[in-house]
Design a protein around this motif. Structure first.
Motif, PDB file in Angstrom:
ATOM      1  N   ILE A   1       2.870   6.229  -2.269  1.00 26.98           N
ATOM      2  CA  ILE A   1       3.921   7.192  -2.601  1.00 26.98           C
ATOM      3  C   ILE A   1       3.888   7.540  -4.078  1.00 26.98           C
TER       4      ILE A   1
ATOM      5  N   PHE B   1       0.836  -1.204   0.000  1.00 28.07           N
ATOM      6  CA  PHE B   1       0.000   0.000   0.000  1.00 28.07           C
ATOM      7  C   PHE B   1       0.870   1.253   0.000  1.00 28.07           C
ATOM      8  N   ASN B   2       1.908   1.251   0.849  1.00 26.82           N
ATOM      9  CA  ASN B   2       2.789   2.423   0.908  1.00 26.82           C
ATOM     10  C   ASN B   2       3.425   2.704  -0.440  1.00 26.82           C
ATOM     11  N   MET B   3       3.815   1.626  -1.098  1.00 26.63           N
ATOM     12  CA  MET B   3       4.411   1.767  -2.426  1.00 26.63           C
ATOM     13  C   MET B   3       3.430   2.473  -3.358  1.00 26.63           C
TER      14      MET B   3
END
Lengths: 95, 1041
Positions: free
Chosen positions: B1011, B1006-1008
């Motif tokens: 960002i 999700f963070n990928m």
């Protein structure tokens, strides 16, 4: 191997620098607050959105922007009370 | 105790058996034993010593009663070297007992230690060879019949040389036991395994680790005092760190660090410091010990205070060691030491050395202080420095104080800038000191400060300008040199107006000093001239009239070429002058020297011309000068006898700079080259060939194609060259000619040239390989039709071997050449060769093959390659399948958009690979998906990509870092091609999963996403219902007008 791992941890470090990123212990409230803030920022950044809301709410665009900005503080209302004991129990269950 | 030999060899057996009762009274000695001291007394003495050191766990047979001795001796015949052989014995004594004493008592090493390891080794070796016969050896050599063993005459006293006496006197009884033990093991000079963990060690090390030798089984540990047990433990750990394998070392290091406090500083440093001073310490070992000290310093912290002095005395000498790394590591230790012990402790401990009469001690102390300053910050050291620099007690203290400032500047560079003013102030008075040495060092310190501060901080130097200026008029020789150096470094800091004024002032003195014969002065003068001339404020006019004539008169002399540093400085300074007054003028001044008798001088001239022309060009070189220059260069080039490339580079630079103006001289140059290609010396031939590659472009520009064809033919004839270096150069020259005149005009014709190159490809020399493959690749690229298909196939096979090359350039060239060849003769045969090569064991070879396949696919269109490649995947062999997948990965990377036509074709294959049990399959397939999806963004291939995503996704829980990385990259690629929303839908399922393991990786994905596509996610977030006081719905998105 270790190089790769450090690469991963670097990646994680990079991710941590963004406010909206999360981790395994992120709560629903935190996650959704970030979503709301991102959404509001996006609204304000797109004037056509603001115009749309202005017509829908029958307010001036300035008022709409002002309201949106105010909403940034606690977009989803007050944070839920954290009951430390139950939370801990939950965590144990989870693993 | 070597003297008292009461052991008895079998030579004595009969007698012993006859009268055993007399053994203790008048023991029969070994026949070869010359030492007539009575055994009972001696043994008694032994007992005494043993009792004195009851903790020594090594029990000797000497502890037993004499009777016992007899029986023991009978059982095990001894090599009684110790007693029997004065010489060997002496050396042993010199080597061992002293050290053992030293290890325990003082960290410093005594005089004997000054032998370097090699000498020790040689000495040991000689003694080993010259050692006397043992009884056993004598037994086997001499027949037992017909010989009688005589007892030595009653009055016989063995000859004891003074050296031996000394050796005997110096040895302690305890170490005597050690020798006996050593002898029992009989070191034949073969590096036997040490007792600790089977670690091998150098013989020199044995003296340090003596105590743990032979106690590996832990026998008798209970007899030791806790102190000794600790000592041995540390020793073992140190040995493991020093000589062990990396994991062993790591563990020992951690152990030692963890227990540092428990061991205590005294026990630790008493062990480590002697090791540090060992002559046989290698770089690697020193580095490890530095690491040990670093770590324990960190742990011990202020506990080290009592040992600061001791540590410093061992470490400081390394600050001026010749080895750069030794210096760096010494600095590291001192810096850590000062952090652990604190400033007060460090200054207190080093203070006495500041006015030491020994120059060396003061020097190292100054350096150590500079390190302390860099570790703890300059301001904290400032009050101390101020006091020392003003010391009234002795000039030595002032000298050291100022030297500290100089060292700080050298060590810290521009980090001194904030403190520059105060640093200059506290040493400024030194310029007017009574002691000339203090004046000199002050000037040097100012020079160092100015150098570190460049280009800032001129205002800080205001107070010292005046004394410096007076100084250069007043002083001579060494003092003057230092002052000039200081000024030389200050002038570049000044603004234009000041710089030109001061340059003029200093120039008078400087020009005077041009005449100097002193080497140091010369260097400084050169440096200062360079610095002055390079400042903006100095007018070319002034330089031309005032500096240049004198400068060339005094410096451009043969003597300057002899010293490497002078040589370099002179070339640099001349370059600076040329920058100021123009290249042509300077070249004109030195061009005649190209024909000088001295070769070193010619080289210096050439290098200067090379530098000047490469930076300033040849535009201001007139026709006359041009002739002179070419003439001189040709002379110098032909006359050179050594192997340096100065002449060659200079020649190349000049010819390139002249461009078409060189045309009239080309015939001469070519003649020279041709003649030299035929030279006996390999180096000359090589340089001639190299020169061709340097000037080929210019020759072509001059329209000398015929000349080049001629050279091409000559080079072709020389392809039989046996020296690989020369052959490489010849190939390079051929390549440069082919490059400029083209395939069609090339002589020899390509169809003759290439078959000649094929066997050369087999050459294993890197330079030959690289040049040859470049040339072949060039031909394959531009002139493939000149050669038969069969020849190209032959080359293909040769190229496969090239994929093993160590040099990346060669591998890359080989892979590219595959592409060219495939284009020329069609991919089919080349591909067959390459696919076969996927079966080899060597990984690098396979990787290169996959790259080559991908390149072939790229150059010949993928549809020519894919069927064969995919067919190969059916071979049930891991390497081959992985190779195919990797080729596909590279292939999709190279073909980019073209990939959209092939996705459907390869999808079933990728499905299979992504479901394979083998992780490498899935990893490689993931990276294929990544490249594929990145290539087809926006081309309407979402259907198959989503299908592939469904196969990629289950790999999310993979733990191997390579696989998970490939997975994440595949997801990243798919995100770009499919849009973040689809990936988000997949991700949402796991973000709040009960299991932490699941949440971890899902949040990572999700963070990928977040960002890289933060704003595109906004419309895609799921609708969440409100909960109590919290509004989770985004009502604005539901407005309808």
């Amino acid at each position: 191997m270790s190089e790769r791992e450090s690469l991963n941890s670097q990646l994680e470090h990079l991710q941590m620098r963004y406010v909206g990123t999360g981790h395994a212990d992120t709560t629903k409230y935190e996650w959704l607050s970030n979503q709301h803030r991102d959404t509001i920022a996006s609204y304000i950044g797109h004037p056509s959105f603001v115009s749309l809301f202005a017509i829908a709410e029958n307010e001036s665009t300035g008022r709409i922007k002002y309201n949106l900005l105010n909403k940034m503080i606690n977009p989803c209302g007050p944070p839920p009370k954290v009951d430390s004991t139950t939370k801990k129990d939950e965590d144990e269950d989870m693993d | 105790m070597e003297v008292d030999k009461n052991q008895v060899s079998e030579w004595d057996d009969s007698e012993l058996k006859k009268k055993p009762s007399t053994v203790s009274a008048t023991p029969r000695r070994n026949r070869w034993d010359e030492t007539p001291v009575s055994s009972s007394g001696a043994t008694g003495g032994f007992k005494g010593t043993v009792a004195d050191t009851p903790n020594n766990k090594r029990k000797s047979r000497w502890d037993e009663t004499p009777l016992n001795v007899t029986s023991q001796t009978q059982a095990t015949p001894m090599y009684n070297l110790g007693g029997a052989t004065p010489k060997y014995d002496g050396s042993q004594v010199a080597m061992t007992p002293n050290y053992s004493g030293l290890v325990k008592q003082t960290p410093m090493i005594g005089g004997q230690m000054m032998l370097d390891p090699q000498q020790l080794q040689i000495q040991r070796d000689i003694e080993e060879r010259n050692k006397p016969w043992t009884d056993e050896e004598l037994n086997s050599l001499l027949p037992s019949d017909g010989y009688e063993i005589l007892t030595p005459p009653a009055g016989y006293v063995p000859l004891v040389t003074p050296a031996r006496k000394m050796a005997l006197a110096s040895q302690t009884p305890v170490s005597g036991f050690f020798i006996q033990d050593e002898n029992r093991k009989q070191d034949y000079g073969i590096d036997t395994q040490g007792p600790v963990d089977g670690l091998s060690m150098k013989p020199e090390d044995k003296v340090y680790f003596e105590k743990i030798l032979g106690s590996g089984d832990g026998e008798g540990e209970e007899n030791l005092s806790p102190e000794e047990i600790k000592e041995r433990r540390i020793m073992k750990l140190l040995l493991r760190i020093k000589n062990g394998t990396p994991p062993m070392r790591k563990q020992a290091l951690r152990h030692l660090t963890d227990r540092a406090k428990e061991f205590g500083p005294s026990a630790l440093f008493n062990q480590i410091l002697p090791l540090f001073t060992s002559q046989s310490l290698e770089d690697q070992e020193r580095h490890l010990l530095v690491k040990v000290i670093d770590r324990i310093l960190y742990k011990l912290d202020d506990l080290v205070r009592p040992y600061v002095r001791k540590i410093l005395s061992v470490i400081e000498p390394y600050l001026i060691d010749q080895n750069y790394y030794a210096r760096i590591e010494a600095r590291e230790i001192i810096s850590n030491l000062s952090k652990a012990a604190g400033l007060a402790c460090m200054t207190a401990k080093m203070r006495p050395d500041i006015d030491s009469p020994e120059e060396d001690i003061r020097n190292t102390t100054a350096r150590a202080f500079a390190v302390v300053a860099s570790a703890l910050g300059i301001p904290s050291l400032m009050p101390f420095l101020k006091a020392v620099c003003k010391s009234k007690k002795s000039w030595a203290a002032r000298h050291t104080g100022i030297k500290i400032v100089q060292q700080i500047a050298i060590l810290m560079g521009c980090a001194i800038l904030p403190h520059l003013k105060s640093l200059v102030e506290i040493i400024g008075h030194g310029l007017e000191d009574k002691e000339p040495k203090v004046k000199t060092i002050t000037a040097l310190a100012i020079a160092a400060l100015a150098e570190a501060a460049t280009p800032y901080g001129i205002e800080s130097f205001d107070p010292v300008l005046k004394p410096l200026w007076y100084g250069i008029r007043l002083y001579k020789e060494k003092g003057l040199a230092a002052f000039l150096k200081a000024i030389g470094f200050i002038i570049p800091l000044m603004d234009e107006g000041h710089a030109s004024y001061y340059t003029e002032q200093v120039m008078l003195t400087l020009i005077n000093e041009f005449k100097t014969s002193e080497d140091e002065m010369k260097k400084i003068v050169l440096k200062v001239v360079k610095q002055c001339v390079s400042t903006n404020g100095v007018k070319p006019q002034y330089v031309r009239e005032k500096i240049v004539p004198e400068f060339f008169k005094h410096f451009w002399v043969r003597r300057m070429a002899l010293d490497k540093r002078n040589y370099k400085l002179l070339v640099e300074t001349t370059m600076e002058l040329a920058n100021s007054v123009g290249g042509g003028e300077i070249v004109a001044l030195i061009v005649d020297d190209l024909k000088d008798e001295s070769e070193a001088y010619r080289k210096m001239v050439m290098e200067a011309i090379d530098k000047i022309i490469s930076t300033l060009g040849a535009a201001d070189i007139g026709p006359r000068l041009e002739d002179q220059l070419i003439d001189g260069i040709l002379y110098a080039f032909q006359e050179q006898s050594d192997e340096s490339s100065v002449m060659l580079n200079g020649f190349g630079t000049v010819v390139l700079a002249m461009g078409t103006r060189i045309k009239p001289h080309l015939t001469t140059i070519t003649t020279c080259i041709k003649w030299r290609l035929n030279n006996k010396s390999a180096k000359v031939r090589q340089q001639a060939a190299d020169l061709i590659s340097h000037i080929a472009v210019v020759m072509h520009a001059c329209g000398e194609e015929q000349l080049m064809s001629h050279l091409g033919l000559i080079l072709y004839e020389y392809l039989g060259e046996e020296y690989p270096e020369v052959l490489g150069s010849i190939l390079g020259a051929l390549k440069s000619i082919v490059n400029v005149i083209g395939m069609t005009k090339m002589t020899p014709p390509i169809k003759d040239l290439l078959p000649r190159l094929t066997p050369i490809l087999k050459n294993r020399h890197e330079k030959v390989q690289e040049n040859c493959i470049d040339l072949v690749g060039r031909i394959a690229d531009r002139g493939a039709d000149f050669v038969l298909e069969r020849e190209w196939m032959r080359i293909c096979f040769e190229l496969l071997d090239m994929l093993k090359a160590h040099k990346k350039g060669i591998r890359r060239a080989a892979v590219n050449t595959f592409g060219y060849i495939a284009k020329a003769i069609g991919p089919h045969d080349v591909l067959a060769t390459l696919l076969n090569n996927l079966k080899v064991q060597d990984r690098q070879n396979r990787v290169c093959t996959t790259v080559a396949i991908a390149i072939v696919a790229e150059t010949c269109a993928p549809y020519t390659v894919l069927p064969g490649l995919m067919n190969e995947y059916r071979i049930p062999e891991l390497n081959v399948q992985n190779g195919v997948l990797k080729s596909l990965s590279f292939l999709f990377e190279y073909i980019g958009e073209m990939g959209k036509d092939y996705i459907y074709a390869v999808t079933p294959l990728l499905e299979d690979a992504l479901m394979d049990r083998d992780a490498v399959h899935r990893q490689t397939a993931c990276s294929t998906v990544k490249h594929m999806s990145l290539g087809v963004v926006g081309l309407g291939c979402e259907d198959s990509l989503v299908h592939l995503l469904n196969f990629v996704w289950p790999n999310i829980f993979e733990t191997s870092p390579h696989v998970i990385n490939a997975f994440l990259e595949a997801i990243e690629g798919l995100r770009v091609a499919l849009g973040p929303t689809i990936i988000l839908q997949y991700t949402l399922q796991g973000l709040f999963h009960p299991s932490r393991k699941v949440r971890n990786i899902y949040w990572k994905v999700f963070n990928m996403l977040y960002i890289s596509s933060q704003s595109s996610l906004i419309p895609s977030y799921p609708k969440v219902l409100n909960e109590g006081p919290n509004t989770y719905q985004r009502y604005e998105l539901e407005y309808i007008i």
